[in-house]
Design a protein around this motif. Structure first.
Motif, PDB file in Angstrom:
ATOM      1  N   GLY A 206      12.151 -38.622  49.108  1.00  0.00           N
ATOM      2  CA  GLY A 206      11.827 -37.894  47.885  1.00  0.00           C
ATOM      3  C   GLY A 206      12.779 -38.186  46.740  1.00  0.00           C
ATOM      4  N   ARG A 209       9.747 -41.152  43.218  1.00  0.00           N
ATOM      5  CA  ARG A 209       8.427 -40.530  43.335  1.00  0.00           C
ATOM      6  C   ARG A 209       7.454 -41.514  43.966  1.00  0.00           C
ATOM      7  NH1 ARG A 209      11.343 -36.882  42.389  1.00  0.00           N
ATOM      8  NH2 ARG A 209      11.711 -35.893  40.387  1.00  0.00           N
ATOM      9  N   TRP A 210       6.974 -41.170  45.152  1.00  0.00           N
ATOM     10  CA  TRP A 210       6.091 -42.095  45.858  1.00  0.00           C
ATOM     11  C   TRP A 210       4.787 -42.297  45.112  1.00  0.00           C
ATOM     12  CZ3 TRP A 210       1.356 -40.255  47.326  1.00  0.00           C
ATOM     13  CH2 TRP A 210       1.215 -38.867  47.407  1.00  0.00           C
ATOM     14  N   GLN A 211       4.390 -41.306  44.313  1.00  0.00           N
ATOM     15  CA  GLN A 211       3.126 -41.445  43.583  1.00  0.00           C
ATOM     16  C   GLN A 211       3.176 -42.641  42.627  1.00  0.00           C
ATOM     17  OE1 GLN A 211       4.899 -38.605  43.793  1.00  0.00           O
ATOM     18  NE2 GLN A 211       3.601 -36.821  44.096  1.00  0.00           N
ATOM     19  N   PRO A 258      12.956 -41.438  36.598  1.00  0.00           N
ATOM     20  CA  PRO A 258      12.174 -40.232  36.325  1.00  0.00           C
ATOM     21  C   PRO A 258      12.161 -39.820  34.863  1.00  0.00           C
ATOM     22  CG  PRO A 258      14.175 -39.702  37.528  1.00  0.00           C
ATOM     23  CD  PRO A 258      14.087 -41.182  37.482  1.00  0.00           C
ATOM     24  N   SER A 263       5.811 -36.532  34.896  1.00  0.00           N
ATOM     25  CA  SER A 263       6.412 -35.738  35.961  1.00  0.00           C
ATOM     26  C   SER A 263       5.409 -34.984  36.832  1.00  0.00           C
ATOM     27  CB  SER A 263       7.428 -34.769  35.370  1.00  0.00           C
ATOM     28  OG  SER A 263       6.962 -34.252  34.160  1.00  0.00           O
ATOM     29  N   ARG A 264       4.123 -35.134  36.583  1.00  0.00           N
ATOM     30  CA  ARG A 264       3.159 -34.488  37.471  1.00  0.00           C
ATOM     31  C   ARG A 264       2.472 -35.546  38.323  1.00  0.00           C
ATOM     32  NH1 ARG A 264       2.810 -29.255  35.641  1.00  0.00           N
ATOM     33  NH2 ARG A 264       3.691 -29.117  33.561  1.00  0.00           N
ATOM     34  N   PRO A 265       1.999 -35.167  39.508  1.00  0.00           N
ATOM     35  CA  PRO A 265       1.490 -36.176  40.447  1.00  0.00           C
ATOM     36  C   PRO A 265       0.395 -37.068  39.880  1.00  0.00           C
ATOM     37  CG  PRO A 265       1.756 -34.075  41.538  1.00  0.00           C
ATOM     38  CD  PRO A 265       2.058 -33.826  40.104  1.00  0.00           C
ATOM     39  N   MET A 268       1.576 -39.400  37.190  1.00  0.00           N
ATOM     40  CA  MET A 268       2.473 -40.395  37.791  1.00  0.00           C
ATOM     41  C   MET A 268       1.666 -41.519  38.416  1.00  0.00           C
ATOM     42  SD  MET A 268       5.773 -38.659  39.540  1.00  0.00           S
ATOM     43  CE  MET A 268       5.197 -37.251  40.376  1.00  0.00           C
ATOM     44  N   ARG A 310      -2.283 -32.194  32.096  1.00  0.00           N
ATOM     45  CA  ARG A 310      -1.570 -31.167  32.853  1.00  0.00           C
ATOM     46  C   ARG A 310      -2.523 -30.057  33.232  1.00  0.00           C
ATOM     47  NH1 ARG A 310       2.741 -28.305  29.198  1.00  0.00           N
ATOM     48  NH2 ARG A 310       2.504 -26.832  30.888  1.00  0.00           N
ATOM     49  N   PRO A 311      -2.278 -29.450  34.374  1.00  0.00           N
ATOM     50  CA  PRO A 311      -3.171 -28.385  34.814  1.00  0.00           C
ATOM     51  C   PRO A 311      -2.960 -27.120  33.999  1.00  0.00           C
ATOM     52  CG  PRO A 311      -1.339 -28.606  36.321  1.00  0.00           C
ATOM     53  CD  PRO A 311      -1.185 -29.686  35.308  1.00  0.00           C
ATOM     54  N   LYS A 312      -3.904 -26.225  34.108  1.00  0.00           N
ATOM     55  CA  LYS A 312      -3.774 -24.927  33.452  1.00  0.00           C
ATOM     56  C   LYS A 312      -2.674 -24.154  34.164  1.00  0.00           C
ATOM     57  CE  LYS A 312      -7.261 -22.065  33.851  1.00  0.00           C
ATOM     58  NZ  LYS A 312      -7.089 -20.653  34.047  1.00  0.00           N
TER      59      LYS A 312
ATOM     60  N   MET B   7       9.364 -31.701  48.463  1.00  0.00           N
ATOM     61  CA  MET B   7      10.804 -31.877  48.393  1.00  0.00           C
ATOM     62  C   MET B   7      11.540 -30.753  49.095  1.00  0.00           C
ATOM     63  SD  MET B   7      10.547 -32.792  44.504  1.00  0.00           S
ATOM     64  CE  MET B   7      12.256 -32.921  44.068  1.00  0.00           C
ATOM     65  N   ILE B 331      18.123 -33.674  32.417  1.00  0.00           N
ATOM     66  CA  ILE B 331      17.989 -35.130  32.424  1.00  0.00           C
ATOM     67  C   ILE B 331      16.547 -35.555  32.663  1.00  0.00           C
ATOM     68  CG2 ILE B 331      20.368 -35.522  33.126  1.00  0.00           C
ATOM     69  CD1 ILE B 331      19.073 -36.186  35.937  1.00  0.00           C
ATOM     70  N   ASN B 332      15.621 -34.618  32.495  1.00  0.00           N
ATOM     71  CA  ASN B 332      14.194 -34.957  32.596  1.00  0.00           C
ATOM     72  C   ASN B 332      13.803 -35.542  33.940  1.00  0.00           C
ATOM     73  OD1 ASN B 332      13.055 -34.355  30.066  1.00  0.00           O
ATOM     74  ND2 ASN B 332      14.276 -36.002  29.190  1.00  0.00           N
ATOM     75  N   CYS B 333      14.418 -35.086  35.004  1.00  0.00           N
ATOM     76  CA  CYS B 333      14.089 -35.727  36.278  1.00  0.00           C
ATOM     77  C   CYS B 333      12.746 -35.254  36.802  1.00  0.00           C
ATOM     78  CB  CYS B 333      15.180 -35.477  37.304  1.00  0.00           C
ATOM     79  SG  CYS B 333      15.180 -33.806  37.939  1.00  0.00           S
ATOM     80  N   GLY B 334      12.281 -34.108  36.309  1.00  0.00           N
ATOM     81  CA  GLY B 334      10.936 -33.666  36.676  1.00  0.00           C
ATOM     82  C   GLY B 334      10.829 -32.970  38.027  1.00  0.00           C
ATOM     83  N   VAL B 337       9.252 -29.585  37.613  1.00  0.00           N
ATOM     84  CA  VAL B 337       7.827 -29.631  37.297  1.00  0.00           C
ATOM     85  C   VAL B 337       7.022 -29.804  38.580  1.00  0.00           C
ATOM     86  CG1 VAL B 337       6.076 -30.858  36.001  1.00  0.00           C
ATOM     87  CG2 VAL B 337       8.354 -30.635  35.065  1.00  0.00           C
ATOM     88  N   LEU B 338       7.538 -30.632  39.480  1.00  0.00           N
ATOM     89  CA  LEU B 338       6.826 -30.869  40.731  1.00  0.00           C
ATOM     90  C   LEU B 338       6.794 -29.631  41.602  1.00  0.00           C
ATOM     91  CD1 LEU B 338       7.819 -34.395  42.018  1.00  0.00           C
ATOM     92  CD2 LEU B 338       5.625 -33.605  41.198  1.00  0.00           C
ATOM     93  N   ARG B 343       2.750 -24.146  37.795  1.00  0.00           N
ATOM     94  CA  ARG B 343       2.339 -25.383  37.115  1.00  0.00           C
ATOM     95  C   ARG B 343       2.859 -25.448  35.674  1.00  0.00           C
ATOM     96  NH1 ARG B 343      -2.303 -23.409  39.825  1.00  0.00           N
ATOM     97  NH2 ARG B 343      -3.179 -22.675  37.865  1.00  0.00           N
TER      98      ARG B 343
END
Lengths: 319, 430
Positions: A206, A209-211, A258, A263-265, A268, A310-312, B7, B331-334, B337-338, B343
């Motif tokens: 992790g 990001r694997w996506q 990153p 940043s969302r699946p 990505m 992005r989702p709601k 994660m 640092i915007n690593c996100g 968010v994940l 959401r």
């Protein structure tokens, strides 16, 4: 009452009080560990010159970052190893025979223009090492061409062969040679097997990001497979494309930085797909033999757009 | 699939701990500190008053807030704006007599004819907060998950203290206007009861956050007519129903890295005494947390106390987590968010809050934040993300209140001006 009476200095902090334990430094160290197999293979294949370029690049990157932070009046944060990371990634894209000043210039530009000019870690709009690489590649095309620099070698450059000698000549290079890095290319970018090992481990943990990585490789393999199916005599197999140039380095380590990836699946994955497809497009129709770094730079610029998918939010009333 | 690629591989986040031992009884406090913010002292309660257990000390004007009772035999040593301090003393004969009288006046809640709000008033007199228990809704869900990771009292409450729970449910049915009362328990528990409706829900934190339990039960996000109440409250109700006496206890988990236990402690017990009782030694640099490890608050002193709402007391040892180092830009690593179950983009929210751009957070739907604390848990820059979000929410609420006040003022000024005009016109006409 005895416990309350003894004076203990308690640490005040903000919730949560538990933490996953990962810090910037630790993630950088993981990244370095993931790059180690490729670094070792690079030294095996290219000998000490490769070690020289890597060391020079890393040291310059760290020193320049420290200097920038000093000038900007910031707290020194080179101990988070992110500059080491950027330096090493940049060196992976350079030929092992690159002159010392080229390496230092690249690292210098990468850190100043690609990172500190925007305010430091995580604020850069495009990938840090690729900024340095792009400036060098455009300014010194001959010195940055591994095929021209690495004359004293038995290895072949698969992408040059593909472009100028045809598919048959390119695919004459044994698959194991490609995997073991016995190909001309960036000193670390060509270590396909080692990069795959390190990258997939990092993805499993992790750290990256694997996506993105998966999207990127599908983006490369999908169009490549399609072309290959349409005309195997003109187009190399998807495996060939995956193992040559800097596709593995790009998919695992460059596109996944990153800060400049979505940043969302789903974004990505789309980002990865676009990057991969762009690589193949550049390889097939562009002037550059390996399109990966430019493809990554271009999709980096798409990130703000992709982030709009992005989702709601939870329970938000649609308005 | 989601579990494999997430994660959060911290086993502590699986909110089932296999703990089924009965709750231990906590220490008899030497000093109790009761919250009195908003409370009105009962007549005759002043400094130096001798008190006995379950003696009413203060009453809250709200019908939904329970009265405050003394947990011990003692003397009131200090009363200030925020707290009442009770010091333990050897009881006099008079105090003993008074305490016995309290014991005699047991209320049998199950034979009372009152229902709904009337029953609520009786429960308030027994020290129970009934805001969430008696809320208006069609469906009431009892959240029977451990609220935070590390808190372990939910399972023993469901399995070993079932009698108390059933008594609580019995009273709850009379109190709540809800047509259906559901018990949401972890999926893995396979709990079934013939006399209560049980729903099985996921049990990986943040599944225990109220809004997510509602989602798991009803399949909808923030539906209307659905209320949720913590298991803790039902247990308190059951405790009162079974003893017939005012509530002066609460259940909490006292935990450190190596130790964890569930105790029934007296309300107002100081944290120093609780830790001493649980044999937890504090060292310099440790963080003392009241509430859960993800959503609680850190305390600077050991003489803070626990209240009815406290879910736990935790010691986070220095060195077990990377320290927060003040200035740490995003640092915007996100990662946040994940992980965010709502959401949202917590990193962006925290950056806006950092630069006092709170209004921008409205467009980012900051009101949807469930405050689960996971953003801070995964933040590799060790930013106080949840704290920033709470700050922003608070500032926005303040701004809203100010705007509303301004609106009312201008409306009243307008109406005053209009009536003034009207009277002037009348006078003119005359």
């Amino acid at each position: 009452m005895s416990a309350a009476a003894t004076s203990v200095l308690l640490a005040m902090s903000a919730p949560p009080y538990w933490h996953c334990g990962r810090t910037i430094r630790q993630v950088s160290l993981y990244m370095l560990a993931g790059l180690m197999p490729a670094a070792v293979m690079a030294v095996c294949n290219w000998g000490l010159p490769a070690a020289r370029v890597m060391a020079l690049c890393v040291v310059t990157a760290v020193l320049v970052e420290a200097l920038c932070q000093k000038v900007m009046g910031r707290e020194l944060s080179v101990d988070d190893f992110t500059a080491v990371n950027a330096g090493l990634l940049l060196s992976f894209l350079l030929p092992a025979a690159a002159p010392w000043w080229l390496v230092m210039l690249g690292a210098c530009i990468a850190v100043t223009l690609g990172k500190m000019a925007f305010g430091g870690l995580g604020t850069n709009p495009v990938n840090t090492p690729l900024v340095g690489w792009a400036v060098l590649f455009v300014s010194f095309p001959l010195l940055m061409d591994p095929n021209a620099m690495q004359l004293a070698t038995d290895y072949a450059d698969p992408l040059i062969r593909l472009r100028y000698f045809g598919v048959a000549a390119a695919e004459a290079i044994p698959f194991t040679d490609l995997l073991l890095g016995r190909q001309i290319g960036g000193l670390g970018a060509g270590q396909a097997g080692a990069l795959f090992l390190g990258g997939s481990l990092l993805a499993a943990f992790g750290i990256i990001r694997w996506q993105i990585a998966l999207g990127f490789f599908l983006g490369v393999a999908g169009p490549a497979a399609l072309c290959h199916m349409l005309d195997p005599a003109l187009n190399a197999s998807p495996f060939f494309h995956l193992c040559t140039g800097s596709v593995l380095l790009g998919g695992f380590f460059l596109a996944t930085e990153p800060a400049n990836a979505p940043s969302r699946p789903l974004p990505m994955f789309i980002y990865g797909l676009l990057g991969g497809a762009l690589t193949i497009a550049i390889r097939k129709y562009g002037v550059y033999v390996d399109g990966t770094p430019f493809a990554v730079l271009l999709v980096n610029l798409l990130t703000p757009l992709l982030d709009l998918i992005r989702p709601k939010p939870f329970g938000a009333r649609s308005s | 699939m989601k579990e494999v690629f997430q994660m959060l591989n911290d086993p502590r986040f699986h909110l089932l701990y296999g703990v089924t031992q009965r709750f231990s009884t906590g220490p008899e406090p030497q000093l109790a500190r009761l919250n009195r913010e908003g409370f009105k002292l009962v007549e005759g309660v002043t400094r130096k008053t001798l008190v006995h257990p379950r003696m009413r000390l203060a009453v809250h004007p709200s019908p939904l807030r329970g009265d405050a009772f003394s947990p011990i035999f003692g003397r009131i040593s200090e009363i200030n704006e925020r707290s009442i301090f009770v010091e333990a003393v050897e009881p006099t004969e008079e105090q003993r007599q008074a305490a016995e009288n309290v014991e005699k006046n047991r209320v049998d809640l199950l034979t009372l004819p009152e229902r709904g709000a009337e029953l609520g008033m009786i429960l308030k007199g027994l020290g129970l907060n009934t805001r969430s228990l008696g809320q208006h809704c069609k469906t009431l869900i009892i959240n029977a998950l451990n609220p935070d990771p590390g808190v372990t009292w939910a399972e023993p409450m469901l399995l070993t203290h079932l009698d108390t729970l059933k008594a609580g449910l019995e009273v709850l049915r009379r109190l709540s206007p809800a047509e259906r009362i559901l018990l949401a328990v972890p999926r893995e528990m396979r709990l079934h009861h013939h006399d209560m409706e049980v729903v099985h829900v996921p049990s990986q934190y943040p599944a225990s956050v109220n809004a997510l339990v509602v989602k798991a039960v009803t399949g909808r996000e923030n539906p209307d007519g659905v209320g949720i109440v913590g298991l803790h409250n039902v247990w308190s109700l059951g405790r009162v129903a079974r003893t017939g006496l005012p509530l002066i206890e609460t259940v909490l988990t006292i935990g450190s890295l190596e130790h964890s236990g569930n105790y029934i402690v007296k309300e107002g017990s100081t944290i120093g005494e609780l830790l001493h009782f649980a044999n937890i030694e504090l060292k310099n640099g440790d963080t003392l947390v009241r509430g859960g490890p993800l959503r609680g608050e850190s305390l600077d002193r050991l003489d803070r106390s626990v209240t009815k709402g406290s879910t736990g007391v935790f010691v986070v040892e220095a060195g077990t987590i990377p320290p927060m180092q003040g200035h740490s830009p995003c640092i915007n690593c996100g990662a946040c968010v994940l992980i965010c179950p709502a959401r949202l983009s917590p990193g962006l929210l925290s950056r806006n809050a950092e630069f006092a751009l709170h209004e921008r957070n409205r467009a980012e739907h900051i009101e949807c934040c469930l405050e689960c604390g996971l953003c801070g848990y995964v933040c590799i820059a060790r930013r106080p993300v949840l704290q920033y979000i709470r700050l922003s929410k608070y500032k926005l609420a303040q701004a809203d209140a100010a705007a509303k006040l301004e609106e009312l003022r201008s409306a009243s000024a307008e109406s005053a001006a209009a009536s003034g005009n009207a009277s002037a016109a009348q006078q003119g006409g005359a």
